[in-house]
Scaffold this active site. Structure first.
Site, mmCIF file in Angstrom:
data_model
loop_
_atom_site.group_PDB
_atom_site.id
_atom_site.type_symbol
_atom_site.label_atom_id
_atom_site.label_comp_id
_atom_site.label_asym_id
_atom_site.label_seq_id
_atom_site.Cartn_x
_atom_site.Cartn_y
_atom_site.Cartn_z
ATOM 1 N N LYS A 7 56.095 12.986 23.334
ATOM 2 C CA LYS A 7 56.080 13.100 24.567
ATOM 3 C C LYS A 7 56.863 14.159 25.236
ATOM 4 C CE LYS A 7 56.399 10.295 28.906
ATOM 5 N NZ LYS A 7 56.035 8.759 29.363
ATOM 6 N N GLU A 33 59.592 13.746 15.171
ATOM 7 C CA GLU A 33 59.286 12.560 16.034
ATOM 8 C C GLU A 33 58.147 11.491 15.472
ATOM 9 O OE1 GLU A 33 60.867 11.001 18.170
ATOM 10 O OE2 GLU A 33 61.978 12.342 19.753
ATOM 11 N N LYS A 90 51.529 13.949 23.840
ATOM 12 C CA LYS A 90 51.194 13.810 25.499
ATOM 13 C C LYS A 90 52.122 14.805 26.034
ATOM 14 C CE LYS A 90 52.206 10.748 29.057
ATOM 15 N NZ LYS A 90 52.966 9.566 29.611
ATOM 16 N N SER A 123 47.644 12.501 33.918
ATOM 17 C CA SER A 123 47.445 12.801 35.486
ATOM 18 C C SER A 123 46.936 14.158 36.025
ATOM 19 C CB SER A 123 48.191 11.759 36.164
ATOM 20 O OG SER A 123 49.556 12.477 36.199
HETATM 21 C C1 PBG Z 1 56.471 6.844 32.117
HETATM 22 C C2 PBG Z 1 55.129 7.182 31.842
HETATM 23 C C3 PBG Z 1 54.587 8.454 32.387
HETATM 24 C C4 PBG Z 1 53.423 8.768 32.250
HETATM 25 C C5 PBG Z 1 52.937 7.474 31.214
HETATM 26 N N1 PBG Z 1 53.907 6.747 31.186
HETATM 27 C C6 PBG Z 1 55.380 9.454 33.436
HETATM 28 C C7 PBG Z 1 56.817 9.921 33.015
HETATM 29 O O1 PBG Z 1 57.088 10.035 31.871
HETATM 30 O O2 PBG Z 1 57.522 10.206 34.127
HETATM 31 C C8 PBG Z 1 52.393 9.909 32.501
HETATM 32 C C9 PBG Z 1 51.004 9.552 32.529
HETATM 33 C C10 PBG Z 1 50.249 10.756 33.285
HETATM 34 O O3 PBG Z 1 50.812 11.280 33.888
HETATM 35 O O4 PBG Z 1 48.847 10.481 33.348
HETATM 36 N N2 PBG Z 1 57.033 5.823 31.037
#
Ligand code: PBG
Length: 329
Positions: A194, A232, A247, A273
């Site tokens: 991530k 990872e 991600k 998102s």
């Molecule tokens: C936080 C989390 C995030 C997303 C999923 N879980 C945001 C972040 O890490 O600040 C993002 C999902 C998205 O942007 O659609 N645990």
């Protein structure tokens, strides 16, 4: 011209293109992230993610019934918590928002795969995914809370736990906590690679979870790195992850493809998102066609090697696919 190879021969008609198409997209491969909120009959529109809502549990059930009927593979639940504190105590409340939502969905649509996000940021006043002690995001203390959160979701009936926090060693710790309590059948979808991405902005707006100070770069990965992603992934698999995730998806298609080649485990990708919001905003301006841009993105993520995709387009894409979109284009 005297050409032996004429690639255009295989593009001549839609049925011929269908015969040679290499990648398939199906509703069963899509996972729909959903936002749960308190109340009754609440459908709270998320301004930063047009077309997405924060739903109260009763509305959530209706949504899940529709998704199940459309053949969508799973839902992934996020809690919109207004009860935040330093220690994220609401995150593992057995009668908390997400825990209740899991029970309600499981009794109404028992066969739908219910996955839950595990991270502290929606529940902390500071907005970090772990605990903050003396200005530092601490690892091992955070993992203890994450284990409690995961257990509370498993007890409520979650099929898969999806830790998105990026603390070290949390997959092994959660696997162990689940097994000790008799939840060996509950799966782990690990957010393994991530990245510290700017494409989470609209999501943080939806959950009011943006960090109050600093950023997430001490736990989320540097967008410049790919070898570190492989490391990872290897660690999470050793620790017992069932499925590994990359991600975001679109800026990281090369990572998806490398992971697909290097490992046998199922691979997930999160079409986040910001990736959703860019298409929706451009479509609202009339600059791209929403449906075809959506399908092209999802297909590209599949072509790169993802078995499953978390996407806010899941419902719309599933509906289009069921209408046989794409098979005769
Ligand atoms: C936080 C989390 C995030 C997303 C999923 N879980 C945001 C972040 O890490 O600040 C993002 C999902 C998205 O942007 O659609 N645990």
């Amino acid at each position: 011209m005297d050409l032996v190879y004429r690639p255009r021969r295989l593009r001549r008609t839609a049925p011929i293109r269908g015969l040679v198409r290499e990648t398939e997209l199906s509703p069963r491969q899509l996972i729909y992230p959903l936002f749960v909120t308190e109340g009754k009959s609440v459908r709270d529109h998320i301004d930063s993610m047009p077309g997405q809502f924060r739903l109260s549990t009763d509305e959530l059930v209706r949504e899940c019934e529709e998704l199940y009927a459309l053949g969508v593979g799973a839902v992934n639940l996020f809690g919109y918590s207004e009860e935040k504190d330093e220690l994220a105590t609401k995150s593992y409340d057995s009668d908390g928002l997400v825990q209740r939502a899991i029970r309600t969905i499981k009794s109404a649509v028992p066969d739908l795969c219910v996955q839950t996000d595990v991270a502290l940021d929606p529940y902390t006043t500071h907005g970090h995914d772990g605990l903050v002690i003396d200005g530092e995001i601490v690892n091992d203390e955070s993992v203890e809370v994450l284990c409690k959160m995961a257990l509370s979701h498993a007890e409520a009936g979650a099929d898969w736990i999806a830790p998105s926090d990026m603390m070290d060693g949390r997959i092994g710790a959660i696997r162990n906590a689940l097994d000790v309590q008799g939840f060996s059948q509950v799966g782990i979808l690990a957010y393994s690679a991530k990245y510290a991405s700017s494409f989470y902005g609209p999501f943080r707006g939806a959950l009011q979870s943006a960090p109050k100070s600093g950023n997430k770069k001490t736990y989320q990965m540097d967008p410049a790195n790919i070898r570190e992603a492989l490391k990872e992934i290897a660690l999470d698999l050793e620790e017992g992850a069932d499925v590994v995730m990359i991600k975001p998806a679109l800026c990281y298609l090369d990572v998806i493809s490398r992971v697909r080649e290097a490992f046998d485990a199922p691979v997930a990708a999160y079409n986040v998102s910001g990736e959703y919001a860019m298409v929706v905003a451009a479509a609202e301006k009339g600059w791209v066609d929403r449906d075809s841009a959506m399908m092209e993105m999802l297909l590209s993520i599949r072509r790169a090697g993802a078995d499953m995709i978390l996407t806010y387009f899941a419902k719309d894409a599933a509906a289009l696919l069921r209408a046989d979109y794409g098979s005769f284009r």
